[in-house]
Design a protein around this motif. Structure first.
Motif, PDB file in Angstrom:
ATOM      1  N   ALA A   2       0.848  -1.184   0.000  1.00  0.00           N
ATOM      2  CA  ALA A   2       0.000   0.000   0.000  1.00  0.00           C
ATOM      3  C   ALA A   2       0.891   1.244   0.000  1.00  0.00           C
ATOM      4  O   ALA A   2       2.014   1.223   0.512  1.00  0.00           O
ATOM      5  N   ALA A   3       0.382   2.317  -0.556  1.00  0.00           N
ATOM      6  CA  ALA A   3       1.155   3.563  -0.662  1.00  0.00           C
ATOM      7  C   ALA A   3       1.641   4.036   0.711  1.00  0.00           C
ATOM      8  O   ALA A   3       2.780   4.515   0.846  1.00  0.00           O
ATOM      9  N   GLU A   4       0.808   3.881   1.733  1.00  0.00           N
ATOM     10  CA  GLU A   4       1.190   4.318   3.082  1.00  0.00           C
ATOM     11  C   GLU A   4       2.366   3.506   3.618  1.00  0.00           C
ATOM     12  O   GLU A   4       3.258   4.036   4.273  1.00  0.00           O
ATOM     13  N   VAL A   5       2.352   2.209   3.368  1.00  0.00           N
ATOM     14  CA  VAL A   5       3.438   1.334   3.817  1.00  0.00           C
ATOM     15  C   VAL A   5       4.730   1.690   3.078  1.00  0.00           C
ATOM     16  O   VAL A   5       5.806   1.757   3.676  1.00  0.00           O
ATOM     17  N   LEU A   6       4.621   1.934   1.792  1.00  0.00           N
ATOM     18  CA  LEU A   6       5.812   2.311   1.019  1.00  0.00           C
ATOM     19  C   LEU A   6       6.389   3.632   1.499  1.00  0.00           C
ATOM     20  O   LEU A   6       7.617   3.800   1.515  1.00  0.00           O
ATOM     21  N   ALA A   7       5.546   4.567   1.909  1.00  0.00           N
ATOM     22  CA  ALA A   7       6.035   5.844   2.429  1.00  0.00           C
ATOM     23  C   ALA A   7       6.851   5.621   3.703  1.00  0.00           C
ATOM     24  O   ALA A   7       7.916   6.231   3.886  1.00  0.00           O
ATOM     25  N   VAL A   8       6.389   4.738   4.566  1.00  0.00           N
ATOM     26  CA  VAL A   8       7.129   4.419   5.789  1.00  0.00           C
ATOM     27  C   VAL A   8       8.458   3.764   5.439  1.00  0.00           C
ATOM     28  O   VAL A   8       9.508   4.109   5.996  1.00  0.00           O
ATOM     29  N   PRO A  18      20.581   0.772  -2.078  1.00  0.00           N
ATOM     30  CA  PRO A  18      20.607  -0.627  -2.530  1.00  0.00           C
ATOM     31  C   PRO A  18      21.776  -0.862  -3.473  1.00  0.00           C
ATOM     32  O   PRO A  18      22.296   0.062  -4.098  1.00  0.00           O
ATOM     33  N   SER A  19      22.183  -2.106  -3.575  1.00  0.00           N
ATOM     34  CA  SER A  19      23.298  -2.464  -4.463  1.00  0.00           C
ATOM     35  C   SER A  19      22.822  -2.806  -5.874  1.00  0.00           C
ATOM     36  O   SER A  19      23.634  -3.120  -6.733  1.00  0.00           O
ATOM     37  N   CYS A  20      21.520  -2.735  -6.089  1.00  0.00           N
ATOM     38  CA  CYS A  20      20.942  -2.985  -7.411  1.00  0.00           C
ATOM     39  C   CYS A  20      19.724  -2.079  -7.559  1.00  0.00           C
ATOM     40  O   CYS A  20      19.241  -1.537  -6.572  1.00  0.00           O
ATOM     41  N   PRO A  21      19.228  -1.921  -8.763  1.00  0.00           N
ATOM     42  CA  PRO A  21      18.024  -1.095  -8.922  1.00  0.00           C
ATOM     43  C   PRO A  21      16.847  -1.713  -8.161  1.00  0.00           C
ATOM     44  O   PRO A  21      16.610  -2.916  -8.239  1.00  0.00           O
ATOM     45  N   VAL A  22      16.135  -0.883  -7.419  1.00  0.00           N
ATOM     46  CA  VAL A  22      14.979  -1.321  -6.652  1.00  0.00           C
ATOM     47  C   VAL A  22      13.830  -0.373  -6.960  1.00  0.00           C
ATOM     48  O   VAL A  22      14.006   0.844  -6.956  1.00  0.00           O
ATOM     49  N   GLU A  23      12.673  -0.955  -7.231  1.00  0.00           N
ATOM     50  CA  GLU A  23      11.481  -0.136  -7.404  1.00  0.00           C
ATOM     51  C   GLU A  23      10.364  -0.747  -6.593  1.00  0.00           C
ATOM     52  O   GLU A  23      10.033  -1.921  -6.759  1.00  0.00           O
ATOM     53  N   ARG A  24       9.828   0.043  -5.696  1.00  0.00           N
ATOM     54  CA  ARG A  24       8.685  -0.388  -4.906  1.00  0.00           C
ATOM     55  C   ARG A  24       7.442   0.212  -5.536  1.00  0.00           C
ATOM     56  O   ARG A  24       7.398   1.400  -5.810  1.00  0.00           O
ATOM     57  N   VAL A  25       6.435  -0.628  -5.739  1.00  0.00           N
ATOM     58  CA  VAL A  25       5.249  -0.202  -6.468  1.00  0.00           C
ATOM     59  C   VAL A  25       4.020  -0.358  -5.572  1.00  0.00           C
ATOM     60  O   VAL A  25       3.799  -1.426  -5.007  1.00  0.00           O
ATOM     61  N   ALA A  26       3.243   0.701  -5.468  1.00  0.00           N
ATOM     62  CA  ALA A  26       1.985   0.648  -4.724  1.00  0.00           C
ATOM     63  C   ALA A  26       0.925   0.028  -5.634  1.00  0.00           C
ATOM     64  O   ALA A  26       0.510   0.625  -6.612  1.00  0.00           O
ATOM     65  N   VAL A  27       0.549  -1.212  -5.324  1.00  0.00           N
ATOM     66  CA  VAL A  27      -0.439  -1.915  -6.135  1.00  0.00           C
ATOM     67  C   VAL A  27      -1.085  -2.991  -5.267  1.00  0.00           C
ATOM     68  O   VAL A  27      -0.449  -3.548  -4.378  1.00  0.00           O
TER      69      VAL A  27
END
Length: 163
Positions: A2-8, A18-27
């Motif tokens: 959830a967007a709120e969790v990703l914000a935290v 990070p040592s590699c590309p990381v993308e967190r997605v709210a979905v």
């Protein structure tokens, strides 16, 4: 998440790189079409993608896990790291939650077929080292000389690969 969790998570991890590309997605992973669209926007053909899900699957029933596995497989995800719990562990966790006055629905897996039917292959399975009452079930125990292994789900972490 959830967007709120990703914000935290962004706030707590702000000082780390990070040592590699990381993308967190709210979905919402229970929405196969929304998840597929989010992945299509981010994954190009030929991209090698690692999907990490932690503490997620016990909250999804078998149909939702099957849909998630299929959506990730269709999106060309190459490797999926996830934790799994058995149906009996999920029932015990739900019972503990109820005894604490919480109402939560938890699900576990009886089989790894939910992944394999979507084209995933289990390439590694690490049993979680948690104390339990009673004897440990025996995962991946050879039966006879034919090379068949037990299909019993034991709480652990899986590495799944496509194909």
């Amino acid at each position: 998440d959830a967007a709120e969790v990703l914000a935290v998570k962004r706030r707590l991890l702000a000082g780390y790189r990070p040592s590699c590309p990381v993308e967190r997605v709210a979905v919402d992973v229970r929405d196969p079409a929304g998840l597929a669209a989010a992945l299509a926007d981010r994954v190009d053909d030929g991209d090698r993608v690692v999907v990490v899900s932690e503490g997620l699957l016990p909250y999804l029933d078998a149909a939702a896990v099957r849909a998630l596995a299929g959506t990730l497989a269709d999106a060309a995800a190459a490797v999926w790291l996830t934790d799994v719990v058995s149906a009996s562990s999920a029932a015990q966790m739900a019972q503990l939650a109820r005894s604490a006055g919480l109402r939560v629905e938890l699900y576990g897996l009886d089989s790894l077929d939910v992944f394999e039917r979507s084209g995933w292959t289990v390439t590694d399975y690490r049993i979680l080292p948690v104390p339990r009452r009673g004897p440990w079930p025996a995962p991946a125990v050879r039966h006879g000389t034919g090379g068949a292994y037990s299909r019993q789900v034991v709480d652990g972490v899986l590495v799944l690969a496509r194909g």
